[in-house]
Design a protein around this motif. Structure first.
Motif, PDB file in Angstrom:
ATOM      1  N   VAL A 186       5.577   9.384   3.716  1.00  0.00           N
ATOM      2  CA  VAL A 186       5.857  10.892   4.015  1.00  0.00           C
ATOM      3  C   VAL A 186       5.841  11.614   2.625  1.00  0.00           C
ATOM      4  O   VAL A 186       6.231  11.034   1.669  1.00  0.00           O
ATOM      5  N   CYS A 187       5.091  12.827   2.715  1.00  0.00           N
ATOM      6  CA  CYS A 187       4.994  13.643   1.806  1.00  0.00           C
ATOM      7  C   CYS A 187       5.527  15.093   2.081  1.00  0.00           C
ATOM      8  O   CYS A 187       5.150  15.742   3.071  1.00  0.00           O
ATOM      9  N   LEU A 188       6.242  15.633   1.169  1.00  0.00           N
ATOM     10  CA  LEU A 188       6.546  17.230   1.315  1.00  0.00           C
ATOM     11  C   LEU A 188       5.878  17.904   0.121  1.00  0.00           C
ATOM     12  O   LEU A 188       6.125  17.378  -0.931  1.00  0.00           O
ATOM     13  N   GLY A 189       5.532  19.191   0.151  1.00  0.00           N
ATOM     14  CA  GLY A 189       5.134  19.939  -0.862  1.00  0.00           C
ATOM     15  C   GLY A 189       4.276  20.999  -0.490  1.00  0.00           C
ATOM     16  O   GLY A 189       4.748  21.658   0.733  1.00  0.00           O
ATOM     17  N   THR A 190       3.344  21.402  -1.517  1.00  0.00           N
ATOM     18  CA  THR A 190       2.282  22.536  -0.987  1.00  0.00           C
ATOM     19  C   THR A 190       1.271  22.105   0.138  1.00  0.00           C
ATOM     20  O   THR A 190       1.393  20.859   0.278  1.00  0.00           O
ATOM     21  N   PRO A 191       0.935  23.236   0.740  1.00  0.00           N
ATOM     22  CA  PRO A 191      -0.145  22.769   1.856  1.00  0.00           C
ATOM     23  C   PRO A 191      -1.479  21.818   1.053  1.00  0.00           C
ATOM     24  O   PRO A 191      -1.838  20.789   1.638  1.00  0.00           O
ATOM     25  N   SER A 228       4.721  19.492   5.238  1.00  0.00           N
ATOM     26  CA  SER A 228       4.690  17.910   5.336  1.00  0.00           C
ATOM     27  C   SER A 228       3.818  17.314   5.827  1.00  0.00           C
ATOM     28  O   SER A 228       2.989  17.838   6.908  1.00  0.00           O
ATOM     29  N   GLY A 229       3.714  15.987   5.539  1.00  0.00           N
ATOM     30  CA  GLY A 229       2.604  15.195   6.159  1.00  0.00           C
ATOM     31  C   GLY A 229       2.908  13.852   6.172  1.00  0.00           C
ATOM     32  O   GLY A 229       3.888  13.282   5.473  1.00  0.00           O
ATOM     33  N   CYS A 230       2.532  12.852   6.977  1.00  0.00           N
ATOM     34  CA  CYS A 230       2.887  11.525   7.059  1.00  0.00           C
ATOM     35  C   CYS A 230       1.662  10.391   7.601  1.00  0.00           C
ATOM     36  O   CYS A 230       0.812  11.039   8.163  1.00  0.00           O
ATOM     37  N   ALA A 231       1.722   9.430   6.944  1.00  0.00           N
ATOM     38  CA  ALA A 231       1.057   8.230   7.477  1.00  0.00           C
ATOM     39  C   ALA A 231       1.718   7.194   8.185  1.00  0.00           C
ATOM     40  O   ALA A 231       2.694   6.873   7.556  1.00  0.00           O
ATOM     41  N   ALA A 232       1.731   6.943   9.268  1.00  0.00           N
ATOM     42  CA  ALA A 232       2.376   6.064   9.974  1.00  0.00           C
ATOM     43  C   ALA A 232       1.425   4.612  10.533  1.00  0.00           C
ATOM     44  O   ALA A 232       0.450   4.874  11.072  1.00  0.00           O
ATOM     45  N   PHE A 233       2.077   3.511  10.231  1.00  0.00           N
ATOM     46  CA  PHE A 233       1.327   2.382  10.385  1.00  0.00           C
ATOM     47  C   PHE A 233       2.034   1.436  11.566  1.00  0.00           C
ATOM     48  O   PHE A 233       3.420   1.428  11.447  1.00  0.00           O
ATOM     49  N   ALA A 271      -0.977  19.913  -1.516  1.00  0.00           N
ATOM     50  CA  ALA A 271      -0.509  18.599  -1.924  1.00  0.00           C
ATOM     51  C   ALA A 271      -0.655  17.566  -0.578  1.00  0.00           C
ATOM     52  O   ALA A 271      -0.912  16.383  -0.683  1.00  0.00           O
ATOM     53  N   VAL A 272      -0.055  18.103   0.619  1.00  0.00           N
ATOM     54  CA  VAL A 272      -0.135  17.318   1.637  1.00  0.00           C
ATOM     55  C   VAL A 272      -1.439  17.026   2.130  1.00  0.00           C
ATOM     56  O   VAL A 272      -1.699  15.789   2.591  1.00  0.00           O
ATOM     57  N   GLU A 273      -2.456  17.966   2.134  1.00  0.00           N
ATOM     58  CA  GLU A 273      -3.945  17.790   2.456  1.00  0.00           C
ATOM     59  C   GLU A 273      -4.319  16.605   1.693  1.00  0.00           C
ATOM     60  O   GLU A 273      -4.870  15.572   2.123  1.00  0.00           O
ATOM     61  N   GLU A 274      -4.195  16.566   0.152  1.00  0.00           N
ATOM     62  CA  GLU A 274      -4.665  15.628  -0.539  1.00  0.00           C
ATOM     63  C   GLU A 274      -3.979  14.147  -0.055  1.00  0.00           C
ATOM     64  O   GLU A 274      -5.062  13.211  -0.064  1.00  0.00           O
ATOM     65  N   PHE A 275      -2.559  14.185   0.341  1.00  0.00           N
ATOM     66  CA  PHE A 275      -1.870  13.010   0.622  1.00  0.00           C
ATOM     67  C   PHE A 275      -2.601  12.552   1.749  1.00  0.00           C
ATOM     68  O   PHE A 275      -2.846  11.206   1.964  1.00  0.00           O
ATOM     69  N   VAL A 276      -2.915  13.344   2.656  1.00  0.00           N
ATOM     70  CA  VAL A 276      -3.350  12.797   4.070  1.00  0.00           C
ATOM     71  C   VAL A 276      -4.810  12.271   3.879  1.00  0.00           C
ATOM     72  O   VAL A 276      -4.914  11.187   4.399  1.00  0.00           O
ATOM     73  N   ALA A 277      -5.567  12.931   3.137  1.00  0.00           N
ATOM     74  CA  ALA A 277      -6.790  12.268   3.102  1.00  0.00           C
ATOM     75  C   ALA A 277      -6.866  10.815   2.273  1.00  0.00           C
ATOM     76  O   ALA A 277      -7.606   9.903   2.589  1.00  0.00           O
ATOM     77  N   GLU A 278      -6.025  10.731   1.143  1.00  0.00           N
ATOM     78  CA  GLU A 278      -6.061   9.572   0.561  1.00  0.00           C
ATOM     79  C   GLU A 278      -5.197   8.445   1.261  1.00  0.00           C
ATOM     80  O   GLU A 278      -5.781   7.267   1.238  1.00  0.00           O
ATOM     81  N   LEU A 307       0.787  -1.128   0.092  1.00  0.00           N
ATOM     82  CA  LEU A 307       0.067   0.040   0.204  1.00  0.00           C
ATOM     83  C   LEU A 307       1.159   1.160  -0.014  1.00  0.00           C
ATOM     84  O   LEU A 307       0.643   2.201  -0.738  1.00  0.00           O
ATOM     85  N   ALA A 308       1.725   1.431   0.852  1.00  0.00           N
ATOM     86  CA  ALA A 308       2.749   2.210   0.995  1.00  0.00           C
ATOM     87  C   ALA A 308       3.453   2.676  -0.383  1.00  0.00           C
ATOM     88  O   ALA A 308       3.698   3.681  -1.016  1.00  0.00           O
ATOM     89  N   ARG A 309       3.887   1.583  -1.047  1.00  0.00           N
ATOM     90  CA  ARG A 309       4.861   1.556  -2.298  1.00  0.00           C
ATOM     91  C   ARG A 309       3.983   2.104  -3.401  1.00  0.00           C
ATOM     92  O   ARG A 309       4.555   2.844  -4.410  1.00  0.00           O
ATOM     93  N   ALA A 310       2.772   1.844  -3.248  1.00  0.00           N
ATOM     94  CA  ALA A 310       1.967   2.153  -4.445  1.00  0.00           C
ATOM     95  C   ALA A 310       1.863   3.813  -4.506  1.00  0.00           C
ATOM     96  O   ALA A 310       1.673   4.295  -5.659  1.00  0.00           O
ATOM     97  N   SER A 311       1.605   4.335  -3.356  1.00  0.00           N
ATOM     98  CA  SER A 311       1.523   5.831  -3.277  1.00  0.00           C
ATOM     99  C   SER A 311       2.954   6.430  -3.524  1.00  0.00           C
ATOM    100  O   SER A 311       3.300   7.610  -3.812  1.00  0.00           O
ATOM    101  N   ALA A 312       4.069   5.785  -2.978  1.00  0.00           N
ATOM    102  CA  ALA A 312       5.445   6.227  -2.868  1.00  0.00           C
ATOM    103  C   ALA A 312       6.381   5.248  -3.333  1.00  0.00           C
ATOM    104  O   ALA A 312       7.036   4.658  -2.385  1.00  0.00           O
ATOM    105  N   PRO A 313       6.773   5.274  -4.625  1.00  0.00           N
ATOM    106  CA  PRO A 313       7.649   4.279  -5.223  1.00  0.00           C
ATOM    107  C   PRO A 313       8.994   4.154  -4.514  1.00  0.00           C
ATOM    108  O   PRO A 313       9.751   3.436  -4.700  1.00  0.00           O
TER     109      PRO A 313
END
Lengths: 313, 313
Positions: free
Chosen positions: B179-184, B277-282, B186-193, B57-63
């Motif tokens: 982890v995502c770095l970018g515009t506010p 920045s934003g992150c999803a942690a499992f 882009a990070v919001e969209e990343f976190v929601a997804e 799952l992680a690699r699918a969004s962050a290769p």
């Protein structure tokens, strides 16, 4: 010991320092602390392939895989007579004094990292110096069938001060072990088979390996240390892989401990005799380094020998 | 907060303590130290499957996958303002004083473990309390494109004293982060997804999850701690999975750090503005625990929903 046969051309091209400089400059290898390495990109992909091949090899002989704990009690190391032999390597895991006033002083400090490092409690656990101590601890005071086999991969920690070098000699590094407990004959056979497999793996990677008798770098100023050293002499062999002109690294070791751990941890065989033990230990970062020295840091030149790796013949 | 919907029958059958007792009695789960767990057998096989699904799952969004170092410099944590917020968790990696006379005293001691634990040097490195600090450290003082994505899995250490519980709250545990770095935006969209994907993963495991706003357990007696707490409030959500009647665990968290780390580590966007920045942690062991609570400790009753796991729909 005669020098290993290496291709003069190749040896002139790459050695350990130069081959590490390239992924470092590409941002694919970095150190958070001396000998504590991060990897990404092509270098990580290669590492993961080597890691998986070595894991497959280990699981083929030892289907019982363990995920070993990330710390080991000091009492286990004491039972293994670790402190007479390798105290110089030891790394401890210490949490902070959790009294509120101490934590507040750190939180308020203008130099909190310095304040925190001065507030560590006395450790009761160490970071594992090898994987197989976990096996003896888990099987302590029990009886085992011959052969009893297990495999595990884990992060190991050995502090070597000025000797530390990225990939070649890490403070933290990754060890895959296969462990056998059983009769002396079962352990001897186990060690011989694992040695042959490791030579075949190196060959499949295009690397010419040599197997040499070795001794662990015992800390031996004490009588006890010398006694342990003598006792285990001639029972350790290393698979050495070339790292450039006149230099090799021990990328695997094959150890027959006789009844040393069986006695220390009261692990017996069905007839009540202490179990013998042996292990084969692979240092994964050293395999990566030797592969890079052999084939260079350019991914386009890496043989895909790794993908459908055959260990037959 | 309303209680999570759980099947009354199921909830009556399993809770976290009872479901851990079974693999413990089978020798498939043990602790080398409180909250430092080993796994083997069916319990390990299940853990590895969950781990691989979460990695996919992680690699699918962050290769771009990283293998992060096993230690983190105290200076990096200081730059991240870690000590004002979570000093209570910190675990240090300390090697021994390597002066020969000190090592000899340990080697000769009748209580060498005790002697060794009193001979630690002042640490300069910590064991990582989270994976994403490595990302900010590696990208410090640079400019990044939006979005810049990475993923890594690593052992994290958080000492929680009496709160420590096997699988539920480990001293050492395994964290997979994206982890995502970018515009506010882009990070919001990343976190929601990532949040939506985690809910779908829980559902595919037969587990009914809830997402709730959360705050980190800040150490906040200081003004600085309270300021950090307030600043990051409402920017953290947790995926909570049931652990039996009236009890849940945060098996994943989704964090929007705004420009907190971008500013602290001088990571900027192309236009010179600090990166968000934003992150999803499992927390992998918590997924294992929640799965066991949901389906019980008997492998024959584990749904093979995991094998061909579909996250669609």
């Amino acid at each position: 010991v005669p020098p290993l046969p290496t291709s003069p051309t190749r040896a002139a091209m790459w050695n350990a320092e130069r081959v590490v400089a390239t992924p470092r400059s590409r941002g694919e290898l970095w150190e958070a602390a001396p000998g504590v390495v991060g990897l990404r990109g092509d270098t990580l992909a290669l590492y993961l392939q080597l890691r998986e091949r070595i894991a497959d090899l280990a699981r083929a002989s030892a289907p019982d895989e363990w995920r070993v704990p990330e710390a080991i009690p000091l009492a286990v190391l004491e039972r293994a007579d670790y402190f007479a032999s390798f105290p110089h390597w030891l790394t401890l895991a210490s949490h902070l004094d959790d009294r509120r006033e101490r934590l507040e002083a750190i939180a308020r400090s203008r130099r909190p990292a310095l304040a925190a490092s001065g507030s560590a409690t006395r450790a009761s656990a160490a970071l594992p110096p090898a994987v197989c101590y976990h096996t003896y601890a888990a099987l302590a005071d029990s009886s085992v069938a011959s052969p009893t086999l297990m495999t595990a991969e884990g992060t190991c920690w050995r502090h070597e001060g000025d000797e530390t070098r990225a990939l070649e000699r890490g403070w933290a590094f990754t060890m895959r072990e296969v462990v056998c407990l059983g009769t002396p004959a079962a352990v001897e056979e186990f060690v011989a088979e694992r040695t042959a497999e490791a030579i075949a793996l190196a060959s499949a990677c295009g690397i010419q390996a040599s197997v040499e008798p070795a001794t662990d770098p015992f800390f031996a100023p004490t009588g006890r240390g010398r006694e342990l050293l003598q006792r285990l002499q001639a029972l350790k062999h290393e698979l050495r892989l070339p790292l450039g002109p006149g230099r090799t690294t021990a990328a695997a070791s094959f150890n027959d401990h006789r009844t040393f751990f069986g006695e220390a941890f009261a692990i017996s065989l069905a007839d009540g005799a202490p179990a013998s033990s042996g292990c084969a230990a692979f240092g994964l970062e050293r395999w990566l380094l030797a592969f890079l020295v052999e084939h260079g840091p350019d991914p386009a030149r890496w043989p895909h020998v790794l993908h459908p790796l055959s260990l037959e013949g």
